[in-house]
Design a protein around this motif. Structure first.
Motif, PDB file in Angstrom:
ATOM      1  N   SER A  39       1.262  -1.419  -0.076  1.00 50.05           N
ATOM      2  CA  SER A  39      -0.030  -0.271  -0.097  1.00 50.05           C
ATOM      3  C   SER A  39       1.341   1.423   0.105  1.00 50.05           C
ATOM      4  O   SER A  39       0.579   2.123  -0.267  1.00 50.05           O
ATOM      5  CB  SER A  39      -0.606  -0.152   1.386  1.00 50.05           C
ATOM      6  N   THR A  40       1.788   1.248   0.871  1.00 53.04           N
ATOM      7  CA  THR A  40       2.817   2.310   0.380  1.00 53.04           C
ATOM      8  C   THR A  40       3.628   2.262  -0.614  1.00 53.04           C
ATOM      9  O   THR A  40       3.421   3.684  -1.033  1.00 53.04           O
ATOM     10  CB  THR A  40       3.762   2.277   1.622  1.00 53.04           C
ATOM     11  N   SER A  41       3.741   1.718  -1.463  1.00 58.21           N
ATOM     12  CA  SER A  41       4.492   1.884  -2.917  1.00 58.21           C
ATOM     13  C   SER A  41       3.167   1.791  -3.631  1.00 58.21           C
ATOM     14  O   SER A  41       3.611   3.068  -4.568  1.00 58.21           O
ATOM     15  CB  SER A  41       4.690   0.199  -3.430  1.00 58.21           C
ATOM     16  N   VAL A  42       1.816   1.157  -3.164  1.00 61.42           N
ATOM     17  CA  VAL A  42       1.142   2.138  -4.649  1.00 61.42           C
ATOM     18  C   VAL A  42       0.706   3.641  -4.356  1.00 61.42           C
ATOM     19  O   VAL A  42       0.611   4.118  -4.998  1.00 61.42           O
ATOM     20  CB  VAL A  42      -0.310   1.651  -4.226  1.00 61.42           C
ATOM     21  N   ASP A  43       0.932   4.065  -2.883  1.00 63.14           N
ATOM     22  CA  ASP A  43       1.089   5.750  -2.788  1.00 63.14           C
ATOM     23  C   ASP A  43       1.525   6.191  -3.492  1.00 63.14           C
ATOM     24  O   ASP A  43       1.611   7.323  -4.047  1.00 63.14           O
ATOM     25  CB  ASP A  43       0.390   5.473  -0.642  1.00 63.14           C
ATOM     26  N   ILE A  44       3.075   6.062  -2.970  1.00 59.44           N
ATOM     27  CA  ILE A  44       4.327   6.416  -4.120  1.00 59.44           C
ATOM     28  C   ILE A  44       3.624   7.268  -5.610  1.00 59.44           C
ATOM     29  O   ILE A  44       4.008   7.810  -6.268  1.00 59.44           O
ATOM     30  CB  ILE A  44       5.192   6.130  -3.315  1.00 59.44           C
ATOM     31  N   ALA A  45       4.148   6.048  -5.726  1.00 60.05           N
ATOM     32  CA  ALA A  45       3.606   5.652  -7.205  1.00 60.05           C
ATOM     33  C   ALA A  45       2.519   6.564  -7.969  1.00 60.05           C
ATOM     34  O   ALA A  45       2.705   6.793  -8.697  1.00 60.05           O
ATOM     35  CB  ALA A  45       3.788   4.096  -7.653  1.00 60.05           C
ATOM     36  N   VAL A  46       1.474   6.456  -7.406  1.00 57.76           N
ATOM     37  CA  VAL A  46       0.408   6.944  -7.545  1.00 57.76           C
ATOM     38  C   VAL A  46       0.703   8.695  -7.824  1.00 57.76           C
ATOM     39  O   VAL A  46      -0.031   9.116  -8.902  1.00 57.76           O
ATOM     40  CB  VAL A  46      -1.327   6.871  -6.846  1.00 57.76           C
ATOM     41  N   SER A  47       1.479   8.966  -6.980  1.00 54.53           N
ATOM     42  CA  SER A  47       1.916  10.515  -6.758  1.00 54.53           C
ATOM     43  C   SER A  47       2.456  10.945  -7.900  1.00 54.53           C
ATOM     44  O   SER A  47       2.747  11.803  -7.809  1.00 54.53           O
ATOM     45  CB  SER A  47       2.413  10.659  -5.183  1.00 54.53           C
ATOM     46  N   PRO A  87       8.906   0.398  -1.900  1.00 54.87           N
ATOM     47  CA  PRO A  87       8.594   2.346  -1.842  1.00 54.87           C
ATOM     48  C   PRO A  87       9.986   2.322  -2.275  1.00 54.87           C
ATOM     49  O   PRO A  87       9.930   3.166  -2.913  1.00 54.87           O
ATOM     50  CB  PRO A  87       7.555   1.903  -0.088  1.00 54.87           C
ATOM     51  N   SER A  88      11.142   2.751  -1.736  1.00 57.32           N
ATOM     52  CA  SER A  88      12.253   3.858  -2.263  1.00 57.32           C
ATOM     53  C   SER A  88      12.344   3.798  -3.472  1.00 57.32           C
ATOM     54  O   SER A  88      12.509   4.351  -4.065  1.00 57.32           O
ATOM     55  CB  SER A  88      13.307   2.762  -1.389  1.00 57.32           C
ATOM     56  N   SER A  89      12.542   2.362  -4.328  1.00 60.40           N
ATOM     57  CA  SER A  89      12.814   2.126  -5.479  1.00 60.40           C
ATOM     58  C   SER A  89      11.377   3.280  -6.527  1.00 60.40           C
ATOM     59  O   SER A  89      12.293   2.924  -7.510  1.00 60.40           O
ATOM     60  CB  SER A  89      12.689   0.744  -5.508  1.00 60.40           C
ATOM     61  N   LEU A  90      10.406   3.549  -5.901  1.00 61.19           N
ATOM     62  CA  LEU A  90       9.779   3.936  -6.846  1.00 61.19           C
ATOM     63  C   LEU A  90       9.462   6.052  -6.501  1.00 61.19           C
ATOM     64  O   LEU A  90       8.564   6.669  -7.234  1.00 61.19           O
ATOM     65  CB  LEU A  90       8.619   3.331  -5.968  1.00 61.19           C
ATOM     66  N   THR A  91       9.555   6.011  -5.492  1.00 61.85           N
ATOM     67  CA  THR A  91      10.353   7.994  -4.935  1.00 61.85           C
ATOM     68  C   THR A  91      10.240   8.634  -6.404  1.00 61.85           C
ATOM     69  O   THR A  91      10.283   9.807  -6.796  1.00 61.85           O
ATOM     70  CB  THR A  91      11.141   7.739  -4.760  1.00 61.85           C
ATOM     71  N   ASN A  92      11.501   8.206  -7.600  1.00 54.72           N
ATOM     72  CA  ASN A  92      11.903   8.785  -8.877  1.00 54.72           C
ATOM     73  C   ASN A  92      10.890   7.474  -9.801  1.00 54.72           C
ATOM     74  O   ASN A  92      11.964   7.665 -10.855  1.00 54.72           O
ATOM     75  CB  ASN A  92      13.511   8.442  -8.791  1.00 54.72           C
ATOM     76  N   LEU A  93      10.018   6.779  -9.860  1.00 52.22           N
ATOM     77  CA  LEU A  93       9.626   6.596 -11.191  1.00 52.22           C
ATOM     78  C   LEU A  93       8.782   7.811 -12.011  1.00 52.22           C
ATOM     79  O   LEU A  93       8.299   8.367 -11.575  1.00 52.22           O
ATOM     80  CB  LEU A  93       8.050   5.792 -10.448  1.00 52.22           C
ATOM     81  N   PRO A  94       9.457   7.492 -13.343  1.00 50.65           N
ATOM     82  CA  PRO A  94       8.980   8.292 -14.235  1.00 50.65           C
ATOM     83  C   PRO A  94       6.973   8.413 -13.703  1.00 50.65           C
ATOM     84  O   PRO A  94       6.751   7.889 -14.373  1.00 50.65           O
ATOM     85  CB  PRO A  94       8.617   7.853 -15.476  1.00 50.65           C
ATOM     86  N   PHE A  95       7.132   9.978 -14.374  1.00 50.43           N
ATOM     87  CA  PHE A  95       5.350  10.264 -14.325  1.00 50.43           C
ATOM     88  C   PHE A  95       4.736   9.215 -15.720  1.00 50.43           C
ATOM     89  O   PHE A  95       5.176   9.268 -16.445  1.00 50.43           O
ATOM     90  CB  PHE A  95       5.180  11.841 -14.720  1.00 50.43           C
ATOM     91  N   ILE A 215      10.862   1.583   5.716  1.00 49.60           N
ATOM     92  CA  ILE A 215      10.280   1.463   6.787  1.00 49.60           C
ATOM     93  C   ILE A 215      10.047   3.330   7.399  1.00 49.60           C
ATOM     94  O   ILE A 215       9.088   3.855   8.196  1.00 49.60           O
ATOM     95  CB  ILE A 215      11.298   0.945   8.461  1.00 49.60           C
ATOM     96  N   HIS A 216      11.349   3.629   7.467  1.00 54.16           N
ATOM     97  CA  HIS A 216      10.437   5.113   7.343  1.00 54.16           C
ATOM     98  C   HIS A 216       9.767   5.837   6.195  1.00 54.16           C
ATOM     99  O   HIS A 216       8.991   6.677   6.619  1.00 54.16           O
ATOM    100  CB  HIS A 216      12.535   6.493   6.878  1.00 54.16           C
ATOM    101  N   LEU A 217       9.604   5.708   4.861  1.00 57.59           N
ATOM    102  CA  LEU A 217       8.371   5.962   4.164  1.00 57.59           C
ATOM    103  C   LEU A 217       6.820   5.591   4.470  1.00 57.59           C
ATOM    104  O   LEU A 217       6.534   6.316   4.581  1.00 57.59           O
ATOM    105  CB  LEU A 217       9.208   5.567   2.749  1.00 57.59           C
ATOM    106  N   ALA A 218       7.260   4.888   4.877  1.00 60.67           N
ATOM    107  CA  ALA A 218       5.718   3.579   5.366  1.00 60.67           C
ATOM    108  C   ALA A 218       5.469   4.500   6.628  1.00 60.67           C
ATOM    109  O   ALA A 218       4.255   4.440   6.689  1.00 60.67           O
ATOM    110  CB  ALA A 218       6.008   2.787   5.789  1.00 60.67           C
ATOM    111  N   ASN A 219       6.446   5.402   7.301  1.00 59.28           N
ATOM    112  CA  ASN A 219       6.032   5.515   9.216  1.00 59.28           C
ATOM    113  C   ASN A 219       5.400   6.770   9.036  1.00 59.28           C
ATOM    114  O   ASN A 219       5.220   7.750  10.134  1.00 59.28           O
ATOM    115  CB  ASN A 219       7.748   6.017  10.306  1.00 59.28           C
ATOM    116  N   GLU A 220       5.293   7.843   7.526  1.00 64.19           N
ATOM    117  CA  GLU A 220       5.824   9.223   7.438  1.00 64.19           C
ATOM    118  C   GLU A 220       3.618   9.230   7.597  1.00 64.19           C
ATOM    119  O   GLU A 220       3.339   9.164   6.820  1.00 64.19           O
ATOM    120  CB  GLU A 220       5.686   9.757   6.274  1.00 64.19           C
TER     121      GLU A 220
END
Length: 240
Positions: A39-47, A87-95, A215-220
């Protein structure tokens, strides 16, 4: 009378695939909670305006599925792939990327909800997801995904219970005892979320594998206004 579907309450909670099967048919909306890390990965990706296609299997069929969609495939964390369930791998996912995200937990549950509107919830978007779910209908099913033991049986995971409680904290309606339990755990953990996540079994596993950043990304808590909604087989950010 089905005594397991919590239908006398507006806010329901049950674990895993069996929970989806019990609650989705009698609920207006389902929220899948897999904090570490679907779910954290999905949130970061759809952002990043991605379309995230949940897929159950991490095998050759996932490759074929991604190719059929002209999509990027996220591999397992321990591969050399650029994108993964981390989730860290998706923070720079191309739009505007189409991303196939295999997961035995979050993806499997997402694909089991049938025609019931389905959202991906986590600590990052707990408030936003709850607020939108409340506009869909009165009956909300919150499904902590849990993890799996080596024999593939469900391992209830405290991080998902905390995430479920964080969402329930922003829902209005009568709470089942199961929902009240998740809310109580979240209220207990809220002031020290990071240590709870780090010291959980799932957190210790990620740290041992070198993924503490996840974990730090998920914790926010409540840093995201994204509401990932499952439409036409993919999670997309709801236009609000």
């Amino acid at each position: 009378m089905n005594i397991y579907n919590q239908a006398e309450f507006e806010i329901r909670l049950e674990w895993g695939l069996r929970g989806v099967e019990e609650l989705a048919p009698v609920s207006d909306v389902v929220i899948i909670v897999d904090v570490l890390s679907f779910s954290t990965s999905v949130d970061i990706a759809v952002s990043r305006a991605a379309e995230v296609y949940p897929y159950r299997w991490k095998d050759e069929t996932a490759v074929e599925y991604a190719q059929s969609l002209n999509a990027v495939l996220a591999y397992g964390r321990d591969t050399q792939s650029v994108y993964s369930l981390s989730p860290s791998s998706l923070t720079n996912l191309p739009f505007n990327t189409k991303l196939v995200l295999p997961s035995p937990n979050g993806s499997t549950l997402s694909l089991a909800t049938g025609s019931t509107p389905t959202l991906a919830g986590c600590l990052r978007n707990a408030r936003a997801v709850a607020e939108y779910a409340s506009t869909v209908g009165n009956s909300v099913a919150v499904i902590p995904a849990g993890e799996r033991w080596a024999d593939q049986t469900l391992r209830p995971a405290v991080e998902d219970l905390i995430g479920a409680g964080a969402i329930i904290d922003h829902l209005n309606g009568t709470l089942s005892p199961e929902s009240k339990s998740a809310l109580a755990v979240f209220e207990l953990a809220e002031s020290q979320l990071l240590p709870w996540l780090q010291e959980s079994s799932s957190g210790k596993e990620l740290i041992a594998r070198g993924y503490e950043a996840d974990i730090h990304l998920a914790n926010e808590l409540n840093v995201s206004r994204q509401v990932p909604i499952l439409r036409n087989g993919a999670y997309q950010a709801l236009e609000r």
